[in-house]
Design an enzyme around this catalytic site. Structure first.
Site, PDB file in Angstrom:
ATOM      1  N   ASP A  21       0.845  -1.203   0.000  1.00  0.00           N
ATOM      2  CA  ASP A  21       0.000   0.000   0.000  1.00  0.00           C
ATOM      3  C   ASP A  21       0.876   1.247   0.000  1.00  0.00           C
ATOM      4  O   ASP A  21       1.698   1.431   0.895  1.00  0.00           O
ATOM      5  CB  ASP A  21      -0.892  -0.023   1.259  1.00  0.00           C
ATOM      6  CG  ASP A  21      -1.687   1.260   1.429  1.00  0.00           C
ATOM      7  OD1 ASP A  21      -1.973   1.920   0.406  1.00  0.00           O
ATOM      8  OD2 ASP A  21      -2.020   1.597   2.582  1.00  0.00           O
ATOM      9  N   ASN A  23      -0.607   4.562  -0.745  1.00  0.00           N
ATOM     10  CA  ASN A  23      -1.337   5.818  -0.506  1.00  0.00           C
ATOM     11  C   ASN A  23      -2.103   5.795   0.810  1.00  0.00           C
ATOM     12  O   ASN A  23      -3.095   6.496   0.976  1.00  0.00           O
ATOM     13  CB  ASN A  23      -2.260   6.157  -1.681  1.00  0.00           C
ATOM     14  CG  ASN A  23      -3.376   5.133  -1.820  1.00  0.00           C
ATOM     15  OD1 ASN A  23      -3.293   4.038  -1.241  1.00  0.00           O
ATOM     16  ND2 ASN A  23      -4.414   5.473  -2.559  1.00  0.00           N
ATOM     17  N   ASP A  25      -4.202   3.844   2.485  1.00  0.00           N
ATOM     18  CA  ASP A  25      -5.615   3.528   2.730  1.00  0.00           C
ATOM     19  C   ASP A  25      -5.766   2.086   3.224  1.00  0.00           C
ATOM     20  O   ASP A  25      -6.876   1.571   3.335  1.00  0.00           O
ATOM     21  CB  ASP A  25      -6.475   3.776   1.483  1.00  0.00           C
ATOM     22  CG  ASP A  25      -6.072   2.891   0.314  1.00  0.00           C
ATOM     23  OD1 ASP A  25      -5.072   2.140   0.451  1.00  0.00           O
ATOM     24  OD2 ASP A  25      -6.741   2.941  -0.730  1.00  0.00           O
ATOM     25  N   ASP A  29      -1.867  -1.420  -3.826  1.00  0.00           N
ATOM     26  CA  ASP A  29      -2.205  -0.684  -5.048  1.00  0.00           C
ATOM     27  C   ASP A  29      -1.158  -0.890  -6.144  1.00  0.00           C
ATOM     28  O   ASP A  29      -0.105  -1.475  -5.906  1.00  0.00           O
ATOM     29  CB  ASP A  29      -2.406   0.807  -4.736  1.00  0.00           C
ATOM     30  CG  ASP A  29      -1.355   1.344  -3.776  1.00  0.00           C
ATOM     31  OD1 ASP A  29      -0.160   1.227  -4.107  1.00  0.00           O
ATOM     32  OD2 ASP A  29      -1.723   1.835  -2.679  1.00  0.00           O
ATOM     33  N   ASP A  98      -5.712 -11.396 -14.956  1.00  0.00           N
ATOM     34  CA  ASP A  98      -6.699 -12.412 -14.599  1.00  0.00           C
ATOM     35  C   ASP A  98      -7.946 -12.131 -15.436  1.00  0.00           C
ATOM     36  O   ASP A  98      -8.461 -11.018 -15.421  1.00  0.00           O
ATOM     37  CB  ASP A  98      -7.019 -12.290 -13.103  1.00  0.00           C
ATOM     38  CG  ASP A  98      -7.287 -13.630 -12.461  1.00  0.00           C
ATOM     39  OD1 ASP A  98      -8.104 -14.382 -13.025  1.00  0.00           O
ATOM     40  OD2 ASP A  98      -6.699 -13.924 -11.402  1.00  0.00           O
ATOM     41  N   GLU A 254      -7.685 -21.831 -15.209  1.00  0.00           N
ATOM     42  CA  GLU A 254      -8.274 -22.540 -14.082  1.00  0.00           C
ATOM     43  C   GLU A 254      -9.496 -23.251 -14.658  1.00  0.00           C
ATOM     44  O   GLU A 254     -10.474 -22.619 -15.014  1.00  0.00           O
ATOM     45  CB  GLU A 254      -8.692 -21.543 -13.002  1.00  0.00           C
ATOM     46  CG  GLU A 254      -9.150 -22.225 -11.742  1.00  0.00           C
ATOM     47  CD  GLU A 254      -9.887 -21.298 -10.799  1.00  0.00           C
ATOM     48  OE1 GLU A 254      -9.685 -21.412  -9.599  1.00  0.00           O
ATOM     49  OE2 GLU A 254     -10.690 -20.463 -11.272  1.00  0.00           O
ATOM     50  N   HIS A 327      -4.135 -17.637  -4.148  1.00  0.00           N
ATOM     51  CA  HIS A 327      -4.992 -16.829  -3.282  1.00  0.00           C
ATOM     52  C   HIS A 327      -6.235 -17.580  -2.804  1.00  0.00           C
ATOM     53  O   HIS A 327      -7.018 -17.025  -2.032  1.00  0.00           O
ATOM     54  CB  HIS A 327      -5.419 -15.572  -4.042  1.00  0.00           C
ATOM     55  CG  HIS A 327      -6.266 -15.910  -5.231  1.00  0.00           C
ATOM     56  ND1 HIS A 327      -5.779 -16.623  -6.307  1.00  0.00           N
ATOM     57  CD2 HIS A 327      -7.575 -15.686  -5.496  1.00  0.00           C
ATOM     58  CE1 HIS A 327      -6.755 -16.802  -7.180  1.00  0.00           C
ATOM     59  NE2 HIS A 327      -7.860 -16.244  -6.715  1.00  0.00           N
ATOM     60  N   ASP A 328      -6.450 -18.789  -3.271  1.00  0.00           N
ATOM     61  CA  ASP A 328      -7.608 -19.578  -2.842  1.00  0.00           C
ATOM     62  C   ASP A 328      -7.214 -20.703  -1.885  1.00  0.00           C
ATOM     63  O   ASP A 328      -8.079 -21.432  -1.397  1.00  0.00           O
ATOM     64  CB  ASP A 328      -8.305 -20.229  -4.051  1.00  0.00           C
ATOM     65  CG  ASP A 328      -8.928 -19.215  -4.984  1.00  0.00           C
ATOM     66  OD1 ASP A 328      -9.339 -18.139  -4.521  1.00  0.00           O
ATOM     67  OD2 ASP A 328      -9.004 -19.505  -6.199  1.00  0.00           O
TER      68      ASP A 328
HETATM   69  C1  GLC Z   1     -11.663 -18.549  -9.094  1.00  0.00           C
HETATM   70  C2  GLC Z   1     -10.794 -17.594  -8.327  1.00  0.00           C
HETATM   71  C3  GLC Z   1     -11.462 -17.316  -7.012  1.00  0.00           C
HETATM   72  C4  GLC Z   1     -12.802 -16.681  -7.267  1.00  0.00           C
HETATM   73  C5  GLC Z   1     -13.647 -17.545  -8.214  1.00  0.00           C
HETATM   74  C6  GLC Z   1     -14.815 -16.778  -8.756  1.00  0.00           C
HETATM   75  O1  GLC Z   1     -11.764 -19.781  -8.478  1.00  0.00           O
HETATM   76  O2  GLC Z   1      -9.505 -18.090  -8.189  1.00  0.00           O
HETATM   77  O3  GLC Z   1     -10.682 -16.497  -6.178  1.00  0.00           O
HETATM   78  O4  GLC Z   1     -13.475 -16.515  -6.060  1.00  0.00           O
HETATM   79  O5  GLC Z   1     -12.919 -17.987  -9.321  1.00  0.00           O
HETATM   80  O6  GLC Z   1     -14.381 -15.811  -9.674  1.00  0.00           O
HETATM   81 CA    CA Z   2      -3.556   1.844  -1.286  1.00  0.00          CA
END
Ligand code: GLC
Ligand code: CA
Length: 555
Positions: A21, A23, A25, A29, A98, A254, A327-328
């Site tokens: 981060d 700025n 908040d 970013d 993404d 994915e 991230h999942d």
């Molecule tokens: C994919 C992403 C996940 C998201 C889901 C819906 O599995 O990796 O983070 O919640 O799709 O877009």
């Molecule tokens: Ca920020």
């Protein structure tokens, strides 16, 4: 194998909300990413996979997009995005975006129009149905984030379909105008000179021919929606033909539900994407239906089987995404190593276990310094939509609060989403103000600053692994060498061989806290890497110490 710029790349995934981060908040970013490009350059990666930064109400942290051609205010501006692409390029790093095109946000202007009346020209851009005879949901499909896939709209008296949250209505891929608009948007991004796309949840775009009532798989009377329905290939082929095929890029999809015998259709030069993200090795603990409380027990042998069946399927020209975290997923150290044994050595072991496989290595932010799971004391401290749902589902199924929290600790997606730990300063150096998600209290011990000060740190170990993947001596055997697993039934070690012509690399990883003696009938010519200072030479046999790993080039 015909050479492409990305063939030998290593990818680093950034979850922008939690990266850096600038700025004040409390939210990461784009400028924060630009600021850290030199750090990533030093690590040695070639590609950044940027989780979504598009305009979004952030119901699912950007996986709910309200404008595909704008940047969310939290993250910055399109000028900053262009600068990020440029600054990364200047350092030889490509950005892959993404691509979330199974659904949009319910706040996307397309959906607002679609919802405005049954006659609206965009009505058919989403999936609308009447209720069943008794006036309730058209069928009993459960969305991935819990509850029915159908949400009633008072205004027009019909239900719309969502595979994920109700703020993520599914786009109707049967509509050719919608598809055209998606392809145009994809080309618009590609024309900016990005390196490609990570394609989100793409096998969900085809819905079942008929929405018939299903046999329930839980106490809620619902049954979870299933991806990869027959007919999805037609859309995927068209997507590639209208977009990706015209650019010098790569795509990684994915694609849940794709079977290993479908790899040739879905990946490789002739497939819909260049490579797939498989879940076999990270979903070992999950029951069939994806509920966190259906906790399967698994052993190292199951893990090895999951890896090996993929490695064996991607023979020849095919490749795959090699990863332990994203991230999942919870942090890999917590998944694979008992708590008391989590340290830099076991983290190096994990890194080694996957870096020598066939495919493209991906590193998730913080993995390179050994970040671990979080345990917040109350459910209110969690942000992830899926965590809240799974917690409630566990309560509904009759589990106690404590038990429900234990599932959250094991599986929550927030485990991987705590702010990146840059230093031992307040808020882990991620932000000068209190961050959107509480930092992991272990940031005083685990942080980038500390890692950079110690030549033996996990960070430099990853740097070395990346160097080895690029070393002209090893590049070919690692990219296209055969894969063979040894000691398949061994419960403590994961051992595999990579071989191209006469060249052989042997990878040994001991996932236990015991000494393991291995008879190998092989002699090493050279030690490629190891996680003890005094890696022994291999001469027929070797004693592998607790959590030791070593890679040999064989004679
Ligand atoms: C994919 C992403 C996940 C998201 C889901 C819906 O599995 O990796 O983070 O919640 O799709 O877009
Ligand atoms: Ca920020």
């Amino acid at each position: 194998m015909n050479k492409k710029w990305w063939n030998n790349s290593v990818v680093y995934q950034i979850y922008p909300k939690s990266f850096n981060d600038t700025n004040r908040d409390g939210i990461g970013d784009l400028n924060g990413i630009i600021e850290k490009l030199d750090y990533l350059k030093e690590l040695g990666i070639d590609v950044i996979w940027l989780s979504p930064v598009y305009e979004s109400p952030m119901d699912d942290n950007g996986y709910d997009i309200s404008d595909y051609e704008n940047i969310s205010k939290e993250f910055g501006t399109m000028e900053e995005m262009d600068r990020l692409i440029q600054e990364a390029d200047d350092r030889g790093i490509k950005i892959i975006m993404d691509l979330v095109i199974n659904h949009s946000s319910d706040e996307h202007p397309w959906f607002i129009e679609s919802k405005s009346s049954r006659e609206n020209p965009k009505r058919d851009w989403y999936i609308w149905r009447d209720g069943n005879e008794s006036g309730s949901s058209p069928n009993n499909l459960r969305s991935i984030f819990g509850g029915s896939c159908w949400e009633f709209d008072e205004g027009t008296g019909q239900y719309y379909f969502h595979s994920f949250s109700k703020k993520q209505p599914d786009l109707n891929w049967e509509n050719p105008h919608l598809r055209e608009e998606i392809y145009r948007m994809v080309r618009w991004w590609l024309d900016k000179g990005i390196g490609g796309f990570r394609v989100d949840a793409i096998t969900f775009i085809k819905k079942p021919e008929k929405f018939i009532e299903e046999v329930s798989d839980g106490v809620d009377g619902l049954r979870v929606v299933k991806p990869n329905q027959p007919g999805v290939g037609k859309f995927l082929a068209e997507l590639k033909k209208q977009t990706f095929a015209h650019y010098n890029i790569f795509t990684v999809a994915e694609a849940p539900g794709v079977e290993l015998d479908q790899l040739a259709e879905y990946s490789g030069d002739e497939g819909y994407f260049d490579m797939l993200i498989r879940f076999d090795h990270v979903d070992l603990d999950m029951g069939e239906d994806g509920k966190w409380y259906t906790n399967n027990k698994w052993t190292l042998v199951d893990f090895k089987k999951a890896i090996s069946k993929n490695q064996e399927a991607i023979k020849g020209n095919y490749t795959t995404a090699l990863y332990l975290e994203n991230h999942d997923q919870p942090r890999s150290l917590n998944r694979s190593i008992p708590k008391e044994d989590i340290n830099e050595r076991s983290a190096k072991l994990l890194a080694t276990s996957y870096f020598f496989l066939k495919g493209m290595p991906y590193i998730y932010q913080g993995q390179e310094i050994g970040m671990t799971n979080i345990e917040y004391s109350t459910i209110e401290s969690y942000d992830d939509i899926s965590t809240i749902d799974q917690y409630n589902a566990a309560l509904e199924a009759g589990y106690s609060k404590e038990k429900a929290m234990s599932f959250v600790y094991r599986r929550s997606r927030d485990n991987a989403r705590t702010p990146m730990q840059w230093s031992d300063k307040e808020n882990a150096g991620f932000s000068e103000v209190s961050p959107w998600l509480q930092v992991n209290p272990n940031y005083k011990e685990i942080n980038v600053k500390k890692a950079l000060e110690n030549k033996n740190s996990l960070f430099y170990y990853y740097q070395n692994l990346i160097k080895i993947r690029k070393n002209p001596t090893y590049v070919d055997v690692l990219m296209s060498g055969d894969y063979e697993e040894l000691f398949k039934d061994h419960l403590e070690v994961f051992v595999y061989l990579r071989q191209l012509n006469d060249q052989k690399l042997l990878v040994i990883t001991n996932f236990s806290n015991k000494d393991v003696h291995l008879d190998l009938n092989e002699k090493a010519k050279q030690i490629v890497i190891g996680n003890y200072e005094d890696t022994p030479m291999l001469d027929g046999e070797v004693m592998v110490r607790p959590y030791e790993c070593m890679v040999y080039e064989l004679d």
